[in-house]
Every structure is written in C-alpha cells, then in structure tokens.
Scaffold this motif. Sequence first.
Motif, PDB file in Angstrom:
ATOM      1  N   UNK A 172     -28.430 -19.407  59.101  1.00 53.01           N
ATOM      2  CA  UNK A 172     -29.877 -19.478  59.305  1.00 53.01           C
ATOM      3  C   UNK A 172     -30.334 -20.924  59.467  1.00 53.01           C
ATOM      4  N   UNK A 173     -29.778 -21.826  58.680  1.00 50.53           N
ATOM      5  CA  UNK A 173     -30.172 -23.233  58.780  1.00 50.53           C
ATOM      6  C   UNK A 173     -29.782 -23.813  60.131  1.00 50.53           C
ATOM      7  N   UNK A 174     -28.617 -23.444  60.646  1.00 51.66           N
ATOM      8  CA  UNK A 174     -28.190 -23.948  61.952  1.00 51.66           C
ATOM      9  C   UNK A 174     -29.070 -23.396  63.070  1.00 51.66           C
ATOM     10  N   UNK A 175     -29.466 -22.151  62.967  1.00 54.98           N
ATOM     11  CA  UNK A 175     -30.400 -21.585  63.948  1.00 54.98           C
ATOM     12  C   UNK A 175     -31.729 -22.335  63.910  1.00 54.98           C
ATOM     13  N   UNK A 176     -32.166 -22.712  62.698  1.00 54.08           N
ATOM     14  CA  UNK A 176     -33.407 -23.485  62.578  1.00 54.08           C
ATOM     15  C   UNK A 176     -33.329 -24.805  63.304  1.00 54.08           C
ATOM     16  N   UNK A 177     -32.164 -25.461  63.262  1.00 51.79           N
ATOM     17  CA  UNK A 177     -31.991 -26.726  63.990  1.00 51.79           C
ATOM     18  C   UNK A 177     -32.148 -26.499  65.489  1.00 51.79           C
ATOM     19  N   UNK A 178     -31.530 -25.448  66.003  1.00 55.44           N
ATOM     20  CA  UNK A 178     -31.645 -25.158  67.441  1.00 55.44           C
ATOM     21  C   UNK A 178     -33.083 -24.831  67.828  1.00 55.44           C
ATOM     22  N   UNK A 179     -33.782 -24.103  66.987  1.00 60.64           N
ATOM     23  CA  UNK A 179     -35.173 -23.754  67.290  1.00 60.64           C
ATOM     24  C   UNK A 179     -36.054 -25.003  67.353  1.00 60.64           C
ATOM     25  N   UNK A 180     -35.840 -25.914  66.424  1.00 61.79           N
ATOM     26  CA  UNK A 180     -36.628 -27.144  66.442  1.00 61.79           C
ATOM     27  C   UNK A 180     -36.360 -27.937  67.715  1.00 61.79           C
ATOM     28  N   UNK A 181     -35.079 -27.971  68.149  1.00 61.61           N
ATOM     29  CA  UNK A 181     -34.766 -28.660  69.400  1.00 61.61           C
ATOM     30  C   UNK A 181     -35.486 -28.044  70.589  1.00 61.61           C
ATOM     31  N   UNK A 182     -35.543 -26.725  70.633  1.00 63.16           N
ATOM     32  CA  UNK A 182     -36.251 -26.053  71.730  1.00 63.16           C
ATOM     33  C   UNK A 182     -37.744 -26.356  71.684  1.00 63.16           C
ATOM     34  N   UNK A 183     -38.324 -26.328  70.490  1.00 60.71           N
ATOM     35  CA  UNK A 183     -39.747 -26.639  70.348  1.00 60.71           C
ATOM     36  C   UNK A 183     -40.027 -28.072  70.783  1.00 60.71           C
ATOM     37  N   UNK A 202     -34.387 -30.174  59.290  1.00 59.61           N
ATOM     38  CA  UNK A 202     -33.585 -28.973  59.532  1.00 59.61           C
ATOM     39  C   UNK A 202     -32.095 -29.269  59.416  1.00 59.61           C
ATOM     40  N   UNK A 203     -31.673 -30.447  59.894  1.00 57.21           N
ATOM     41  CA  UNK A 203     -30.269 -30.825  59.748  1.00 57.21           C
ATOM     42  C   UNK A 203     -29.899 -31.007  58.275  1.00 57.21           C
ATOM     43  N   UNK A 204     -30.808 -31.592  57.516  1.00 53.21           N
ATOM     44  CA  UNK A 204     -30.573 -31.684  56.072  1.00 53.21           C
ATOM     45  C   UNK A 204     -30.527 -30.284  55.449  1.00 53.21           C
ATOM     46  N   UNK A 241     -47.994 -38.698  67.695  1.00 51.98           N
ATOM     47  CA  UNK A 241     -47.546 -38.324  66.354  1.00 51.98           C
ATOM     48  C   UNK A 241     -46.876 -36.962  66.337  1.00 51.98           C
ATOM     49  N   UNK A 242     -47.242 -36.062  67.255  1.00 53.05           N
ATOM     50  CA  UNK A 242     -46.615 -34.747  67.241  1.00 53.05           C
ATOM     51  C   UNK A 242     -45.134 -34.837  67.606  1.00 53.05           C
ATOM     52  N   UNK A 243     -44.781 -35.758  68.529  1.00 53.78           N
ATOM     53  CA  UNK A 243     -43.374 -35.951  68.852  1.00 53.78           C
ATOM     54  C   UNK A 243     -42.627 -36.523  67.647  1.00 53.78           C
ATOM     55  N   UNK A 244     -43.231 -37.511  66.991  1.00 54.00           N
ATOM     56  CA  UNK A 244     -42.592 -38.106  65.826  1.00 54.00           C
ATOM     57  C   UNK A 244     -42.442 -37.088  64.694  1.00 54.00           C
ATOM     58  N   UNK A 245     -43.427 -36.223  64.541  1.00 59.67           N
ATOM     59  CA  UNK A 245     -43.324 -35.189  63.511  1.00 59.67           C
ATOM     60  C   UNK A 245     -42.180 -34.229  63.819  1.00 59.67           C
ATOM     61  N   UNK A 246     -42.029 -33.852  65.085  1.00 60.89           N
ATOM     62  CA  UNK A 246     -40.943 -32.947  65.439  1.00 60.89           C
ATOM     63  C   UNK A 246     -39.580 -33.593  65.216  1.00 60.89           C
ATOM     64  N   UNK A 247     -39.492 -34.895  65.436  1.00 61.18           N
ATOM     65  CA  UNK A 247     -38.222 -35.577  65.147  1.00 61.18           C
ATOM     66  C   UNK A 247     -37.912 -35.514  63.659  1.00 61.18           C
TER      67      UNK A 247
END
Length: 387
Positions: free
Chosen positions: A332-343, A275-277, A263-269
């Motif tokens: 800031x929103x675009x940086x958030x998308x990159x951070x989520x990808x790294x996480x 974040x993209x929204x 579920x943690x992988x699905x939550x990150x997706x």
Amino acid sequence: MFSHRVRRGMYAALLGALVSSAASGSDSSLLLSLNEAERLALENNPRMKIAADSLVTARAKVTGSRATLLPSVSGTAGYTRNVDRNAFYFGGTKMETGAVNDYTLAVTGTQPLFLGFAGITSLRMSELGVKTAELQYRETQQDVVDQVRQAYLAAVLNRSLVEVSREALAQADSTLAQVQRRYDVGAASKFELIRAKVEVATLRPNVISAESNRELADANLRMMIGLDSDVHVEPTDELERFVSPWADMPYDSLLGIAYAQRTDIQQLRNVERTAQYGVRLARSSYYPQIAAFGRSSWQQIGPETWDRAVAVGIQLNWNLWDSFGRRSQVQQARVGVRQVGSIQRLTEQGIGLQVESAQKTLHEASVSLQSLQELSLIHISEPTRPY
C-alpha cells in the motif's frame, strides 16, 4: 446610440478616472491604502489563523516523534487490603503472613535502542510535515493577499465607473436640454428630441447599477479585511497603468519560475518524500525492537519496613509472523508513492496551462488598454462640432 458629444464625454471621463483617482473620504470613512488592506487581511482573515494553527500542530508532531527516541520514565503505585492473609500452621498454631495493608512503589526508565528504523523515519516524516505546513501557510498568505488586492482594486474601479456613468448621464442631460431648446424654436426635429430622451433614460439605470456595484465591492473589501459592516471604507490608492515585465517573457522562462516558486509543487515534492518514508516505515515492522530498561521498586513488608528491589536489562520484541499483514502495508505504501508521482505530473501540466493562459490574458489586457488610450486621445483631440 450615444451622440458624438456623449461618447466624447465618456471617453474623457474614463481616461481621467484611469489617470487620477477617487475622491477623498469623509470624516466618518476609514481611509484605506492597499498596503493597509493587505496588513488587516493577514491579521484578521480566518484562513490565516487556521493555517497558523496547522503549523503549530505540525511542529508539535515533531516533538512527539522525537520523544519516541528519547528516554522515558514511568512510575506506579499500588495499595492492597489483605482481608484474608496467607497462613501456615506451626506446632498447631496458625501463623499469618504478610501485612493487612500492602503498599508498593516502582519507578521504571526505558531507553529505545533500535526500533527497526521506525523512530527516525517517523521523525523525518514529521519534519517534512512542518515544511509542508509552512508552505501551506505561505500559500494561504499569497491567496489572501491576492484576494484582498482584487477586492481593493474592484472598489477603486467601481468608484471610477460611478464617476464615468454620472458624467455620461450629465452629458446626456445637457444634450437633452440643448435639443429641447432647439426643438422649441423649431431648429431640431422630434426624432432628435426622442433620441436624446432615450439616451437619458438608458443611462440613468446605469448610474444606479454602478452605485450598487460600488457598494457590493466595498462590502467584499470589508469582509476580506475583517471589518464590521457599519464601517465605511474609502480607498486612497489610485488606478495607474501597470506595465508588466511578464507579458513579453518567454513561456519557458515563466514555466521555470512557476515550477520553482509555486507552493503547490513544493508541497507535492514533500508529499512524495513523505510517501517514500512511509514505505520505509512499513518495512520497519520486519525488524525487532530493542530497548534497555531499569526498574526500582519498593514494597512494604512491615509497619515501618520497606523492601527495595533493583533490576536492569534489555528487552527485545520481534513479530516473526503476521499472516502477510506487513507485506500488505508495504504494498500500500508503494502504491501511495506512485499515486503521488501521478498527481505531481498532472499538477505540473495544469500549472503549464495556467501560466500560458495568464500570459495570454495579460498580453491581451495590455493591448486593449493601449488601444483604449489611443482611442480616447483621438476623440479628445477632435474639434467640437456645433449643432
């Protein structure tokens, strides 16, 4: 060191505890199966209640986001006391206008037509929030069930260990009695007598420790299923040998199952999509906001006379310049998308290590259990040697 007979007795008692289990509880005990313990934990555990409330909150946010796209109706009412009314003079006569008591009523309806994609984006984000809350609820269920299973099996195991330690102490007491009789008639040395006494003295604290561990395991089980401390639980399920289908499964297959089911992988997706929204929501401020409205108002112009006015129209709001404020929000929103990808990548690597570690631990446990059973059978099959 244990004598041969003491060791043989311990192996026999341990094997018997693994094959058949614990004694039945007394009338004042709560007989508890594993399935019943899981059910009580899911009903009473505070974490489950918190997760359920979070799910209700997420669903309420969907309703709130949807409301921004639907019509809204507002009403206003006012009262004014005109202490000094407006006046004009006609032929030298002062003529006052308006009423002393002024009442107004108005009803306004508004329908958003275009919000720069902010409304629909907020709705999609809140819907993803519901899916994330559902995954968190499921993850909490899995954690609670896993913890209560560990607590239950620990309670069962500690009962078996109490039996094993008592059996070992009984064997040592019996051996001491035999050595004492032989020593009294001169058939045993003082060293053998001292060694037998040392074995008894060594095993007696083990019984007390095992009983304490059993009480602690029971207390932990009670806490997990939400029972009061004065309730005595008695597990009814038995320890059995567990043959796991996962031990010999290829690592890549286990990793694929983990990526699909965790579920943690699905939550990150979902967080990544949210974040993209968020980028789209930040960009929506570049667009105008358009809404249609209709208004009906009433104003008292006499003691029993009301004047009605009706208006309809379209209103446009457009922020043309904000000194790069919107640009900053988009960045800031675009940086958030990159951070989520790294996480997400770090989480996948961590899951890979967890799967590999769990597979190795399970394989080691299977081999150890098989070795212990073979060793126990060897000792049990040995003939009894007379003193």
